[in-house]
Design an enzyme around this catalytic site. Structure first.
Site, PDB file in Angstrom:
ATOM      1  N   HIS A 191       0.853  -1.195   0.000  1.00 20.49           N
ATOM      2  CA  HIS A 191       0.000   0.000   0.000  1.00 20.49           C
ATOM      3  C   HIS A 191       0.891   1.248   0.000  1.00 20.49           C
ATOM      4  O   HIS A 191       1.532   1.572   0.992  1.00 20.49           O
ATOM      5  CB  HIS A 191      -0.885  -0.018   1.242  1.00 20.49           C
ATOM      6  CG  HIS A 191      -2.033   0.944   1.216  1.00 20.49           C
ATOM      7  ND1 HIS A 191      -2.067   2.060   0.426  1.00 20.49           N
ATOM      8  CD2 HIS A 191      -3.212   0.942   1.894  1.00 20.49           C
ATOM      9  CE1 HIS A 191      -3.212   2.714   0.625  1.00 20.49           C
ATOM     10  NE2 HIS A 191      -3.922   2.043   1.503  1.00 20.49           N
ATOM     11  N   TYR A 231      -0.913   7.235   3.468  1.00 25.47           N
ATOM     12  CA  TYR A 231      -0.342   6.398   4.512  1.00 25.47           C
ATOM     13  C   TYR A 231       1.184   6.432   4.403  1.00 25.47           C
ATOM     14  O   TYR A 231       1.736   7.232   3.647  1.00 25.47           O
ATOM     15  CB  TYR A 231      -0.970   5.003   4.467  1.00 25.47           C
ATOM     16  CG  TYR A 231      -2.450   5.093   4.781  1.00 25.47           C
ATOM     17  CD1 TYR A 231      -2.893   5.305   6.087  1.00 25.47           C
ATOM     18  CD2 TYR A 231      -3.405   5.064   3.770  1.00 25.47           C
ATOM     19  CE1 TYR A 231      -4.240   5.464   6.379  1.00 25.47           C
ATOM     20  CE2 TYR A 231      -4.759   5.218   4.054  1.00 25.47           C
ATOM     21  CZ  TYR A 231      -5.163   5.419   5.367  1.00 25.47           C
ATOM     22  OH  TYR A 231      -6.489   5.595   5.650  1.00 25.47           O
ATOM     23  N   TYR A 237     -18.116   1.137   9.274  1.00 24.59           N
ATOM     24  CA  TYR A 237     -17.025   1.026  10.253  1.00 24.59           C
ATOM     25  C   TYR A 237     -17.533   0.663  11.653  1.00 24.59           C
ATOM     26  O   TYR A 237     -16.970   1.098  12.652  1.00 24.59           O
ATOM     27  CB  TYR A 237     -16.232   2.339  10.289  1.00 24.59           C
ATOM     28  CG  TYR A 237     -15.728   2.739   8.920  1.00 24.59           C
ATOM     29  CD1 TYR A 237     -14.701   2.042   8.296  1.00 24.59           C
ATOM     30  CD2 TYR A 237     -16.297   3.804   8.239  1.00 24.59           C
ATOM     31  CE1 TYR A 237     -14.252   2.384   7.031  1.00 24.59           C
ATOM     32  CE2 TYR A 237     -15.852   4.166   6.963  1.00 24.59           C
ATOM     33  CZ  TYR A 237     -14.831   3.450   6.373  1.00 24.59           C
ATOM     34  OH  TYR A 237     -14.395   3.797   5.115  1.00 24.59           O
ATOM     35  N   GLY A 296     -15.066   4.046  -8.299  1.00 24.35           N
ATOM     36  CA  GLY A 296     -16.514   4.185  -8.292  1.00 24.35           C
ATOM     37  C   GLY A 296     -17.193   3.575  -9.498  1.00 24.35           C
ATOM     38  O   GLY A 296     -18.231   4.068  -9.951  1.00 24.35           O
ATOM     39  N   HIS A 356      -2.935   6.997  -0.770  1.00 27.22           N
ATOM     40  CA  HIS A 356      -3.900   7.625   0.131  1.00 27.22           C
ATOM     41  C   HIS A 356      -3.330   8.178   1.434  1.00 27.22           C
ATOM     42  O   HIS A 356      -3.981   8.156   2.475  1.00 27.22           O
ATOM     43  CB  HIS A 356      -5.031   6.644   0.448  1.00 27.22           C
ATOM     44  CG  HIS A 356      -5.911   6.387  -0.739  1.00 27.22           C
ATOM     45  ND1 HIS A 356      -6.671   5.243  -0.873  1.00 27.22           N
ATOM     46  CD2 HIS A 356      -6.137   7.114  -1.863  1.00 27.22           C
ATOM     47  CE1 HIS A 356      -7.327   5.291  -2.024  1.00 27.22           C
ATOM     48  NE2 HIS A 356      -7.020   6.418  -2.641  1.00 27.22           N
TER      49      HIS A 356
END
Length: 401
Positions: A194, A199, A377, A325, A197
């Site tokens: 990853h 991180y 969540y 999306g 985004h």
């Protein structure tokens, strides 16, 4: 309060404005098989990483997660990618996210991996470091250092992370290697690194976050060093065909913006192409997939920009997963028209969450269940997780098989 984890994608299809061709999903490239690494996928509908906080307080996957992942692997030949999973206890920076470090964590993930394989599908583990995306108060409570590429606070967060030392950076690289080995030992087909985004790895890529003046910061080349060193080390440890990489060139989620997007990512692609063996796949997030705009109403950025410059440079070295999306119709159009030159797959996030039989529904033109965002969540909870029904048609087909 730090921003919660978000890994799902935008509700708006990326190219609706220029779609002039109708493509039947069932007759499209969505259902053409493709070799990805060592995996013979039977279609190109991918279940992507979706953080959903169903792990226990020690970051161990709960038993309810076995059903969740196995259900979404119910069509044989599906690629299942796990939620983002911490590579060390130092990176378990928020409540109820998973790790793949301790024996109990690895054993719980093995149960999930085995359940996916029992359905005839394939499994990659997404692995990450969180860096300044960790909750500082959570880290303080655990007695752990809150850190990032540089001492630059995230917008809306009072705490300032400590700049990582060279030793800590090298430890992170080793943690990725060690975790990748644990995943393979548990039966996983591979790992997805990853680097998106906002991180940890993305915090090094971003010149808005990374203000270092040593070999890990400054130039495009230096800011990419951590990403490239992690990829090379993991490839050396488990083999290129078991390694994948996720990038989000256009997102400004968690403040990880880049002043020269094309320069940064073309350099990364050029360096990755120098590897002797191509890795399994590249996973790319469309401009419409910025989680900040999706979940928190921030202004969308880079709208109208495409991933074409990366796919052109990558030139089918290995398959590419695109996310942003997509609906069944727009995904079919993307593969058959927009991305027709390249070996591409499409990730369906929230639609796959809400439809455990998503592949079957798309193939048979069935209506999709609607997802329920407020339940995304709910920590340690079956609600909004394992309570989405299969279609009647799928259940009938299963009974008649």
């Amino acid at each position: 309060m730090a921003t919660p984890v978000v890994t799902s994608t935008s509700t708006q299809p990326p190219t609706t404005a220029i779609m002039n061709t109708t493509v039947n999903p069932a007759q499209s490239k969505l259902f053409k098989p493709l070799m990805v690494g060592n995996m013979a996928l039977k279609h190109r509908i991918v279940f992507p990483p979706l953080t959903r906080n169903r792990n226990d307080d020690d970051h161990v996957p709960l038993p309810l997660m076995v059903k969740y992942y196995a259900d979404r692997a119910s069509t044989p030949g599906t690629l299942i990618i796990s939620e983002a999973t911490s590579v060390s206890h130092l990176e378990e920076g928020q409540d109820n996210i998973p790790g793949f470090v301790s024996e109990s964590q690895a054993a719980a993930w093995k149960d999930i991996i085995d359940a996916v394989h029992a359905k005839g599908s394939f499994y990659f583990q997404q692995i990450w470091g969180m860096g300044r995306a960790s909750f500082p108060e959570f880290m303080a409570k655990k007695g752990l250092k809150y850190r990032s590429s540089s001492a630059v606070a995230m917008e809306g967060v009072d705490a300032i992370p400590k700049e990582m030392t060279e030793e800590e950076i090298l430890d992170v690289i080793q943690s990725f290697v060690d975790t990748a080995r644990r995943v393979i030992a548990a039966g996983g087909d591979g790992v997805e690194i990853h680097a998106a985004h906002g991180y940890l790895i993305d915090q090094f890529l971003s010149d808005a976050v990374n203000k270092r003046t040593d070999k890990w910061g400054g130039s495009i080349e230096n800011r990419a060093r951590l990403l490239l060193e992690v990829v090379k080390a993991v490839v050396n440890a488990i083999g290129a065909e078991r390694v994948a990489l996720r990038l989000s060139p256009f997102a400004d989620f968690q403040g990880a913006v880049k002043s020269d997007i094309e320069g940064q990512y073309l350099y990364i692609i050029d360096e990755l192409k120098k590897m002797d063996t191509p890795f399994a796949y590249l996973s790319l997030v469309e401009a419409t997939g910025d989680p900040g705009a999706l979940a928190f109403g921030s202004k969308p950025v880079n709208q109208g920009k495409t991933l074409d410059f990366i796919l052109d440079a990558w030139n089918n070295r290995s398959p590419v997963i695109v996310a942003g999306g997509y609906r069944p119709d727009t995904a079919a159009w993307a593969l058959d028209v927009h991305y027709r030159k390249w070996n591409t797959l499409v990730a369906f996030g929230r639609s796959f969450l809400a439809n455990p039989d998503l592949v079957f529904r798309i193939q048979h033109g069935l209506e999709l269940n609607k997802y329920n965002r407020p339940t995304f969540y709910l920590a340690k909870n079956e609600v909004g997780y394992n309570d989405y029904p299969y279609s009647k048609e799928y259940m009938a087909a299963k009974c008649n098989a």
